[in-house]
Design a protein around this motif. Structure first.
Motif, short mmCIF file in Angstrom:
data_model
loop_
_atom_site.label_atom_id
_atom_site.label_comp_id
_atom_site.label_asym_id
_atom_site.label_seq_id
_atom_site.Cartn_x
_atom_site.Cartn_y
_atom_site.Cartn_z
N MET A 25 0.83 -1.20 0.00
CA MET A 25 0.00 0.00 0.00
C MET A 25 0.87 1.26 0.00
O MET A 25 0.55 2.25 -0.68
CB MET A 25 -0.95 -0.02 1.20
CG MET A 25 -2.07 -1.06 1.05
SD MET A 25 -3.33 -0.99 2.34
CE MET A 25 -2.44 -1.64 3.75
N ASN A 26 1.97 1.24 0.76
CA ASN A 26 2.88 2.40 0.76
C ASN A 26 3.55 2.59 -0.60
O ASN A 26 3.72 3.72 -1.07
CB ASN A 26 3.96 2.21 1.83
CG ASN A 26 3.41 2.38 3.24
OD1 ASN A 26 2.34 2.94 3.43
ND2 ASN A 26 4.13 1.87 4.22
N GLN A 27 3.93 1.48 -1.23
CA GLN A 27 4.63 1.57 -2.51
C GLN A 27 3.77 2.22 -3.58
O GLN A 27 4.25 3.06 -4.36
CB GLN A 27 5.04 0.15 -2.98
CG GLN A 27 5.72 0.10 -4.33
CD GLN A 27 7.13 0.67 -4.30
OE1 GLN A 27 7.83 0.58 -3.29
NE2 GLN A 27 7.56 1.29 -5.40
N PHE A 28 2.48 1.87 -3.61
CA PHE A 28 1.61 2.33 -4.69
C PHE A 28 0.59 3.36 -4.24
O PHE A 28 -0.35 3.68 -4.97
CB PHE A 28 0.92 1.13 -5.34
CG PHE A 28 1.88 0.11 -5.88
CD1 PHE A 28 2.68 0.42 -6.97
CD2 PHE A 28 2.02 -1.14 -5.29
CE1 PHE A 28 3.59 -0.51 -7.47
CE2 PHE A 28 2.92 -2.06 -5.78
CZ PHE A 28 3.71 -1.75 -6.87
N GLY A 29 0.77 3.90 -3.02
CA GLY A 29 -0.10 4.96 -2.54
C GLY A 29 -1.55 4.55 -2.45
O GLY A 29 -2.45 5.35 -2.77
#
Length: 880
Positions: free
Chosen positions: A216-220
């Motif tokens: 989730m952090n990687q792809f916002g």
């Protein structure tokens, strides 16, 4: 005695990275100590020295210059070593006490990102595998291009599908949790065909909550739902663990990964490793060369991205009729517009690998030359877009045009800031154009007079002293100096101060020279630092364009492949196939693309192919060796593959009903390492085909059952053909065999059709015409093939006599013989309703007690004839 502080620092870093070779930065060198030094000295053939370390014995030491380390690191990685780069994190001149050092990056086979370390058209994939007892999740990415994908596999019988996918992906490295991976999955990763670096990692990388957060952090994203990963635990753990591992080894966020491609197997034709090898799609079987393979025929690409994509197209033909025809429509437009095609080729030749250039910018590793290459690439895009305007009749080409953004502002920024020929190293100046930074220009202006004075010093001193050999030099130890040969020592002025004595020369300085040097070096240090700072800001300002650049590079890669297909079609006379959802495969005057190129245009004998699951679905091909049966079958499969990847095909006309899979069973060899015989491998491949083939598949069988006794082999071949041609299956199949007994199946099964290779005989001379005709072959011509191969005449004559003897003894199999090996289990006998013996009981009892393995093929056929006659007698008695 105690270790020195620096050596304690080194050993602490080594303890934190025990499986790595530590390249420890000391000034202008990366040094290695103790066992690491011995390893690198041996691997790279470098001199092993020593260094005082606080102990009685010197520590073994080996090192390489930091500016040339990129030429050494790939060699270590290729030999299976992990390399940790440990840098000085502060200026030694300003550090108080021991210089702080940290590992800034760990380089492994799957994370190497060094210019020239690999072929430009080869991906450097690293994969993560997570598995349970029934399913596997695979994630794989390339940090050099920003590609990231994952896929889900289920397995029941074996892990052939996993091995085949890994062979197609060809990762340089696989990470996995050894403690949770099922044994059979681990065995699949270790299969010799996978050929990769296996890297077991800590189980903490596969914690579900951590993997979810990482994705989730990687792809916002605020949830897994928007990523289409909700409830797909195997994909979450495979993808999340891969990103975690890459973040830990590269010591940064993976900004080049902007998108996760979830690959659904239903969208692509599934090709197992046997098919990739047997059809020689990427390389030839025996010498592993590109030339002679399908890739060698189709690769007219002009960009590295296009070369990589073409390989993917070959390994993953499409299953979707609409997508296939969209590609074919684009190739059709390219073929029919030669002027535009030539313009596109000219534009593509100006394109650098900006997929990798974009990734290097995103990872903060791009240098000045990378930015200039990116600028030149952006400069070529407008002409490509303009040319595509004239090809907009193709929806796919119009889509490609629209996906290439206008990068004029980015082009201008790089053009105005970076010099045209920047150095590789970005910390030593000469990067920024004059006029871009007034502060930088002022600094350079401040030392212009001093640099001009130094530049003119050599000539002025020659005139002043009369020493014609005076030279002005510079090194990092002494700075600027005046070099005078010893033969002129008597003419050296009094104001010269001797600094160094060499064999034939003396080196001097003067107070004025040192004054100018101090001014220049002090200013140059500031200039270099300022240029580096300006360059980093320029590089950072490109980062918002990364997504658009990656989208444009993907479109250019696709365009490159389509143009390549057009070039190949034009040069070789290929035609557009008709691809639909029918059950047909109809090919008129088909040719094998690679064989045709090797033997020369016009020499190849073309042949027709007609298959239909509703009518004749199994083509039974008989004929001698070396007559062209294998080439005929392979070319049919390759034409199907070419059509479904969107290429024109080598024939006069083709209609292809979409195939979901292509299977091949062609030849085999012993796997001595695992104790598997030729026949076992053959049966394993056949089992995989029979388990996974559907009515939409295409099967190529080149000999079945030749690795065991004749009767066993005939039985297996018969049962296989009967199964594939039965009304319940009707799989499109080409079956080449030397068991001529199988040809009677044409009369028993409507789906079977006999083909053979025509032969011309003139006395003892035999010529194989390579023409496929209807009907079974009349002979095998094995002894003639033996003659061509060079078997001695005496042995051939003996074989001919024995053949005549066996043919005279044999009883031909009547065409009406009805044999079925289809049932896999014997049906239960019906209950007896009386004590009288059943009519066929004696015959069945005799068959059950027969020792089949002791019978020769001729004896077996004769006994079969006798049994048939007994059954006829019983039937006649019953009728009376």
């Amino acid at each position: 005695m105690a270790l020195s502080p620096m050596m304690q620092q080194y050993l602490q870093i080594k303890e934190e990275n025990p499986d790595c070779l530590i390249l420890f930065r000391l000034g202008d060198f990366y040094e290695l100590f103790f066992d690491d030094a011995k390893t690198v000295s041996r691997e790279l053939e470098l001199t092993l020295t020593g260094r005082a370390c606080g102990l009685e014995e010197r520590a073994p030491m080996c090192g390489v210059p930091f500016h040339s380390a990129d030429s050494y690191i790939p060699k270590l990685v290729e030999r299976g070593h992990k390399v940790a780069i440990c840098e000085q994190m502060e200026d030694p001149a300003e550090a108080k006490g021991l210089v702080r050092r940290e590992v800034v990056r760990i380089i492994t086979p799957g994370t190497i990102d060094i210019a020239g370390s690999t072929e430009n058209d080869e991906n450097i994939f690293i994969a993560s595998v997570f598995a349970t007892k029934t399913q596997v999740g695979i994630a794989y990415g390339d940090i050099t291009t920003g590609e990231l994908a994952c896929m889900h596999l289920e397995y029941r019988h074996n892990l052939d599908s996993l091995i085949s996918e890994l062979v197609k992906i060809a990762p340089k490295e696989i990470v996995y949790d050894e403690s949770s991976l099922p044994e059979n999955v681990l065995a699949a990763l270790q299969d010799p065909q996978v050929q990769t670096y296996l890297n077991p990692v800590d189980s903490s990388y596969y914690r579900k909550a951590l993997c979810e957060k990482t994705l989730m952090n990687q792809f916002g994203a605020s949830s897994l739902i928007s990523l289409d990963l909700d409830g797909r635990t195997d994909l979450v753990l495979a993808s999340g663990s891969l990103l975690l591992y890459l973040g830990d080894t590269q010591k940064q966020r993976m900004e080049q990964f902007k998108h996760l491609d979830i690959r659904e197997s239903s969208n692509y034709m599934q090709l197992d490793r046997s098919t990739l090898r047997n059809l020689e799609l990427l390389e030839t079987i025996y010498d592993k060369n590109k030339e002679g393979s399908l890739l060698g025929v189709l690769d007219h690409t002009h960009t590295a991205m296009g070369g990589r994509l073409l390989k993917r197209f070959i390994k993953e033909p499409l299953n979707n009729q609409a997508q296939i025809n969209a590609r074919l429509e684009a190739v059709d437009a390219v073929v029919n517009h030669p002027l535009e095609r030539n313009n596109l080729v000219a534009g593509l030749r100006e394109i650098y690998d900006f997929e990798r250039l974009s990734a290097r910018v995103a990872s903060g590793r791009a240098n000045g030359k990378d930015l200039v290459a990116l600028k030149n690439t952006l400069g070529a895009l407008p002409e490509i877009r303009n040319t595509l305007e004239d090809l907009a009749s193709s929806a796919l080409l119009a889509e490609i045009r629209d996906s290439i953004d206008d990068f004029d502002d980015l082009y201008q920024m790089i053009a105005e800031s970076i010099v045209e020929e920047p150095p590789f190293i970005i910390t030593e100046g000469n990067l920024i154009r004059p006029g871009y930074s007034s502060e930088l220009d002022d600094l350079k202006e401040s030392i212009r007079d001093a640099k001009e004075w130094i530049a003119g010093l050599e000539q002025s001193e020659r005139e002043r002293t009369g020493i014609k050999t005076i030279k002005v030099g510079f090194n990092k130890v002494f700075g600027y100096y005046l070099d005078v040969s010893k033969s002129f020592s008597d003419k050296v002025p009094e104001n010269y101060i001797r600094k160094q004595t060499l064999v034939n020369n003396e080196r001097y300085i003067t107070p004025e020279l040192k004054e100018k040097e101090s001014l220049v070096l002090s200013a140059e240090a500031k200039i270099n630092a300022l240029e580096y700072d300006i360059f980093r800001k320029i590089r950072t300002s490109i980062e918002p364009y990364i997504g658009s650049l990656q989208k444009a590079s993907a479109s250019v890669a696709l365009l490159d492949v389509l143009v390549s297909f057009g070039d190949v079609a034009t040069a070789n006379g290929y035609v557009r196939p008709e691809v639909d959802d029918s059950s047909l495969i109809e090919i008129e005057e088909g040719r094998h693309p690679a064989v045709e190129q090797m033997i020369g245009s016009g020499m190849f004998v073309s042949n027709n192919t007609a298959m239909d699951t509703e009518q004749e679905s199994l083509l039974l091909i008989t004929g001698p060796n070396m007559s062209g049966k294998s080439t005929y079958m392979r070319q049919t499969a390759i034409i199907v593959l070419m059509a479904q990847m969107g290429s024109f095909v080598p024939c006069r006309r083709a209609r292809i009903g979409v195939c979901d899979r292509v299977f091949t069973r062609i030849g085999a060899s012993d796997n001595l390492a695992s104790g598997q015989s030729t026949f076992f491998i053959e049966m394993s491949e056949l089992a995989n085909i029979l388990r996974n083939a559907t009515r939409r598949s295409l099967i190529i069988l080149d000999e079945i059952g030749r690795g065991t006794s004749t009767f066993d082999g005939l039985s297996i071949a018969w049962a296989t053909a009967e199964y594939l041609a039965s009304d319940d299956h009707r799989v499109r199949t080409m079956f080449a065999t030397h068991y001529h007994e199988l040809t009677v199946l044409e009369e028993q099964l409507p789906a079977v059709h006999n083909l053979s290779v025509s032969v011309s005989e003139d006395g003892s001379n035999v010529v194989f015409l390579h023409r496929i005709i209807d009907g079974p072959a009349s002979k095998s011509y094995g002894i003639h093939v033996a003659k061509i191969a060079g078997i001695p005449k005496a042995i051939r004559q003996s074989a001919s006599r024995k053949l005549k003897e066996l043919e005279a003894q044999s009883a031909p199999m009547p065409a009406t013989t009805q044999i079925s090996f289809f049932d896999s289990e014997i049906a239960p006998e019906p209950e007896r309703v009386s004590e009288e013996p059943l009519p066929y009981e004696n015959v069945l009892k005799e068959i059950r007690g027969m020792d089949i393995n002791s019978l020769t093929p001729i004896q077996a056929l004769v006994r079969l004839q006798e049994i048939q006659n007994e059954i006829k007698d019983i039937d006649e008695d019953s009728e009376e």
